[in-house]
Design a protein around this motif. Structure first.
Motif, PDB file in Angstrom:
ATOM      1  N   GLY A  22      58.013  20.667  20.460  1.00 41.27           N
ATOM      2  CA  GLY A  22      58.869  21.829  20.656  1.00 41.27           C
ATOM      3  C   GLY A  22      60.347  21.515  20.749  1.00 41.27           C
ATOM      4  N   TRP A  23      60.848  20.685  19.840  1.00 39.59           N
ATOM      5  CA  TRP A  23      62.264  20.295  19.888  1.00 39.59           C
ATOM      6  C   TRP A  23      63.202  21.498  19.798  1.00 39.59           C
ATOM      7  N   ASP A  24      62.782  22.517  19.059  1.00 37.83           N
ATOM      8  CA  ASP A  24      63.650  23.693  18.927  1.00 37.83           C
ATOM      9  C   ASP A  24      63.921  24.361  20.270  1.00 37.83           C
ATOM     10  N   LYS A  25      63.006  24.180  21.221  1.00 39.94           N
ATOM     11  CA  LYS A  25      63.204  24.745  22.561  1.00 39.94           C
ATOM     12  C   LYS A  25      63.889  23.755  23.496  1.00 39.94           C
ATOM     13  N   LEU A  26      63.785  22.476  23.176  1.00 40.52           N
ATOM     14  CA  LEU A  26      64.382  21.433  24.024  1.00 40.52           C
ATOM     15  C   LEU A  26      65.873  21.244  23.748  1.00 40.52           C
ATOM     16  N   LEU A  27      66.316  21.630  22.537  1.00 41.48           N
ATOM     17  CA  LEU A  27      67.693  21.375  22.118  1.00 41.48           C
ATOM     18  C   LEU A  27      68.429  22.682  21.852  1.00 41.48           C
ATOM     19  N   PRO A  28      69.731  22.730  22.162  1.00 46.21           N
ATOM     20  CA  PRO A  28      70.529  23.886  21.744  1.00 46.21           C
ATOM     21  C   PRO A  28      70.523  23.984  20.218  1.00 46.21           C
ATOM     22  N   VAL A  29      70.611  25.187  19.699  1.00 48.00           N
ATOM     23  CA  VAL A  29      70.554  25.393  18.247  1.00 48.00           C
ATOM     24  C   VAL A  29      71.605  24.562  17.522  1.00 48.00           C
ATOM     25  N   VAL A  30      72.843  24.546  18.057  1.00 52.75           N
ATOM     26  CA  VAL A  30      73.919  23.834  17.370  1.00 52.75           C
ATOM     27  C   VAL A  30      73.643  22.335  17.314  1.00 52.75           C
ATOM     28  N   VAL A  31      72.954  21.792  18.321  1.00 53.16           N
ATOM     29  CA  VAL A  31      72.581  20.374  18.319  1.00 53.16           C
ATOM     30  C   VAL A  31      71.419  20.135  17.361  1.00 53.16           C
ATOM     31  N   LYS A  50      64.715  20.756   8.063  1.00 54.84           N
ATOM     32  CA  LYS A  50      63.708  19.823   8.560  1.00 54.84           C
ATOM     33  C   LYS A  50      64.370  18.754   9.438  1.00 54.84           C
ATOM     34  N   TYR A  51      63.729  18.431  10.568  1.00 55.88           N
ATOM     35  CA  TYR A  51      64.265  17.369  11.420  1.00 55.88           C
ATOM     36  C   TYR A  51      64.177  16.022  10.705  1.00 55.88           C
ATOM     37  N   VAL A  52      65.306  15.321  10.682  1.00 54.56           N
ATOM     38  CA  VAL A  52      65.351  13.972  10.109  1.00 54.56           C
ATOM     39  C   VAL A  52      65.969  12.983  11.100  1.00 54.56           C
ATOM     40  N   ALA A  53      66.441  13.508  12.235  1.00 54.73           N
ATOM     41  CA  ALA A  53      67.101  12.664  13.241  1.00 54.73           C
ATOM     42  C   ALA A  53      66.766  13.173  14.635  1.00 54.73           C
ATOM     43  N   VAL A  54      66.992  12.312  15.611  1.00 52.94           N
ATOM     44  CA  VAL A  54      66.724  12.663  17.009  1.00 52.94           C
ATOM     45  C   VAL A  54      67.954  12.306  17.844  1.00 52.94           C
ATOM     46  N   PRO A  55      68.422  13.209  18.708  1.00 46.27           N
ATOM     47  CA  PRO A  55      69.626  12.936  19.499  1.00 46.27           C
ATOM     48  C   PRO A  55      69.332  12.081  20.732  1.00 46.27           C
ATOM     49  N   VAL A  56      70.253  11.196  21.036  1.00 42.28           N
ATOM     50  CA  VAL A  56      70.104  10.309  22.188  1.00 42.28           C
ATOM     51  C   VAL A  56      70.834  10.869  23.407  1.00 42.28           C
ATOM     52  N   SER A  77      77.268   9.539  29.522  1.00 42.79           N
ATOM     53  CA  SER A  77      77.056  10.821  28.846  1.00 42.79           C
ATOM     54  C   SER A  77      75.974  11.604  29.579  1.00 42.79           C
ATOM     55  N   ILE A  78      75.503  12.697  28.971  1.00 35.52           N
ATOM     56  CA  ILE A  78      74.437  13.489  29.575  1.00 35.52           C
ATOM     57  C   ILE A  78      73.279  13.593  28.586  1.00 35.52           C
ATOM     58  N   PRO A  79      72.080  13.930  29.070  1.00 40.04           N
ATOM     59  CA  PRO A  79      70.932  14.069  28.175  1.00 40.04           C
ATOM     60  C   PRO A  79      71.134  15.162  27.129  1.00 40.04           C
ATOM     61  N   ALA A  80      70.568  14.945  25.942  1.00 36.38           N
ATOM     62  CA  ALA A  80      70.623  15.962  24.901  1.00 36.38           C
ATOM     63  C   ALA A  80      69.615  17.074  25.169  1.00 36.38           C
ATOM     64  N   ARG A  81      68.557  16.750  25.915  1.00 37.19           N
ATOM     65  CA  ARG A  81      67.563  17.752  26.295  1.00 37.19           C
ATOM     66  C   ARG A  81      68.178  18.753  27.265  1.00 37.19           C
ATOM     67  N   LEU A  82      67.859  20.006  27.063  1.00 35.23           N
ATOM     68  CA  LEU A  82      68.318  21.037  27.999  1.00 35.23           C
ATOM     69  C   LEU A  82      67.522  20.985  29.302  1.00 35.23           C
ATOM     70  N   ASN A  83      68.193  21.369  30.386  1.00 33.37           N
ATOM     71  CA  ASN A  83      67.544  21.560  31.693  1.00 33.37           C
ATOM     72  C   ASN A  83      66.853  20.314  32.241  1.00 33.37           C
ATOM     73  N   MET A  84      67.461  19.147  32.009  1.00 33.87           N
ATOM     74  CA  MET A  84      66.969  17.907  32.598  1.00 33.87           C
ATOM     75  C   MET A  84      67.375  17.847  34.068  1.00 33.87           C
ATOM     76  N   SER A 133      75.585  26.387  29.609  1.00 35.27           N
ATOM     77  CA  SER A 133      76.268  27.690  29.554  1.00 35.27           C
ATOM     78  C   SER A 133      77.005  27.903  28.235  1.00 35.27           C
ATOM     79  N   THR A 134      77.616  26.846  27.694  1.00 32.55           N
ATOM     80  CA  THR A 134      78.330  27.001  26.423  1.00 32.55           C
ATOM     81  C   THR A 134      77.365  27.137  25.247  1.00 32.55           C
ATOM     82  N   ALA A 135      76.186  26.528  25.366  1.00 36.07           N
ATOM     83  CA  ALA A 135      75.173  26.708  24.325  1.00 36.07           C
ATOM     84  C   ALA A 135      74.760  28.176  24.259  1.00 36.07           C
TER      85      ALA A 135
END
Length: 416
Positions: free
Chosen positions: A111-120, A129-135, A336-343, A361-363
């Motif tokens: 469920g990456w689409d729910k874990l990440l902000p749309v812009v990310v 299609k996902y071809v990369a994963v954010p750190v 930095s901070i996690p790319a996952r939302l709500n960690m 909030s900005t997402a």
């Protein structure tokens, strides 16, 4: 970066058969020192716990230029690594070459689409299609403040550009340097994009640095931003040209200067000096940008390999990178901070907690923005054209803001 598809089709067929026999996950990165190296060691440990063998492909060099040169050679010769550290629009360039793996199987399962902000998420995809994963996520539009300098000068930490120049005048009058800056093109651009955002707002920023709209680049708002940007130079010191960013940060740490405009990697310098956020230094959004977040994201792409074991290893690597455990360990080390939302952020410092709060909030407000200065909003050729124009203007007393705005339009058009 263009690679002959004919060369690739032949060489990949030859090279991948050899790679399949090794059944090890080769990872190209340039994290070779400090907290980053510790984090890579943790990632290796986590991946090997899933039954895979990690093959380290580390190429030193903070910005990754050397790594990209090596990577292009490997891909052209038909022997790409399983994963490589690539970010921003460069992901799209590699996607155009048809050499990236599709990660949608693992992305959909988790469920990456729910874990990440749309812009990310959009940055991590090629043709949907996902071809990369954010750190991680770095916030770029920070202003770092020494409160003792402000107290001595009787100044107030600014939230607008009008307030900024009032505070800068007081610090200067008190015999201290208002702004610590390193006069290098990327540092000029880092400060400039925060000025543009603070003067013009999020929608204008998108038009100028994402859409590259000529009307925005040569507008009254851009001219105002350029004037504000150039005025800041009067509040830097004569030693600014060529100074490395960390030496500018040290000036704020040591009380020589009051402020610095720099991404949250600067926090590592404060931490290393034993300084405490909220007490010894203040992290605050650049003037006028409190409701905005310019981001710089490190990420890994996976290359299209035919071996089933290698494909499983790639999916497991992607899953591990986005796991809560690794997201926490890596970002505690990196600043930095996690790319996952709500960690959960209880182990992070106050600056990271504020960054994570603003990230969410900005997402939601659609003011989460890709950094032009750090290769997230444009291709490298366009970014370089903007750098050249901005730095030339910043260091000149003969070029007007109106002329600089007109030059921006021409430079961007020529680089496309």
């Amino acid at each position: 970066m263009k690679i002959s598809k004919l060369v690739l089709s032949v060489s990949l067929a030859l090279g991948l058969s050899a790679a399949a026999q090794a059944a090890e996950i080769e990872v190209l990165h340039w994290w070779t020192s400090g907290g980053e190296a510790k984090s890579v060691a943790e990632l290796k440990k986590m991946l090997e716990a899933k039954g895979h063998e990690w093959k380290d492909f580390a190429v030193a060099g903070g910005g990754g230029e050397s790594a990209m040169t090596v990577l292009k050679t490997r891909v052209v010769s038909g022997n790409p690594p399983a994963a490589a550290q690539i970010k921003g629009p460069s992901i799209q360039e590699w996607g155009d070459e048809g050499v990236l793996a599709n990660l949608d199987v693992i992305a959909n399962a988790e469920g990456w689409d729910k874990l990440l902000p749309v812009v990310v998420a959009d940055v991590m995809k090629y043709e949907g299609k996902y071809v990369a994963v954010p750190v991680n996520v770095h916030r770029v539009n920070w202003m770092w403040v020494n409160p003792e300098v402000f107290n001595k000068a009787g100044a107030t930490v600014p939230t607008t550009w009008k307030e900024f120049f009032v505070a800068a005048d007081k610090i200067k009058a008190a015999g201290m340097i208002p702004v610590a800056h390193g006069g290098q093109p990327w540092q000029d651009a880092t400060m400039f994009e925060s000025v543009v955002l603070g003067v013009g707002g999020a929608e204008f920023y998108k038009q100028a640095f994402v859409a590259l709209d000529p009307e925005a680049l040569n507008s009254a708002t851009m001219i105002d931003a350029l004037k504000t940007f150039h005025k800041i130079k009067d509040y830097t010191d004569v030693g600014s040209p060529g100074r490395d960013w960390n030496l500018a940060t040290a000036m704020v740490i040591n009380g020589e200067a009051g402020m610095q405009f720099m991404g949250d990697w600067a926090k590592g310098e404060f931490t290393a000096a034993g300084k405490v956020a909220g007490k010894d230094y203040i992290c605050t959004a650049a003037p006028g940008t409190a409701g905005d977040f310019t981001f710089n994201i490190d990420s890994f792409v996976m290359f299209d390999l035919q071996d089933k074991e290698l494909q499983k290893g790639q999916n497991d690597l992607a899953s591990t990178i986005l796991s809560p455990a690794f997201q926490e360990i890596f970002n505690l080390n990196k600043g930095s901070i996690p790319a996952r939302l709500n960690m959960p952020m209880d182990k992070f410092d106050d600056c990271a907690k504020l960054s994570a709060k603003d990230f969410v909030s900005t997402a939601e407000a659609d003011t989460l923005l890709p950094s032009m200065a750090h290769g997230m909003s444009t291709f490298s050729s366009t970014q370089g054209a903007i750098f050249d124009t901005v730095t030339e203007f910043y260091n000149s007393d003969s070029i007007t803001a109106e002329e600089a705005a007109a030059k921006l339009v021409k430079a961007v058009a020529a680089a496309k």
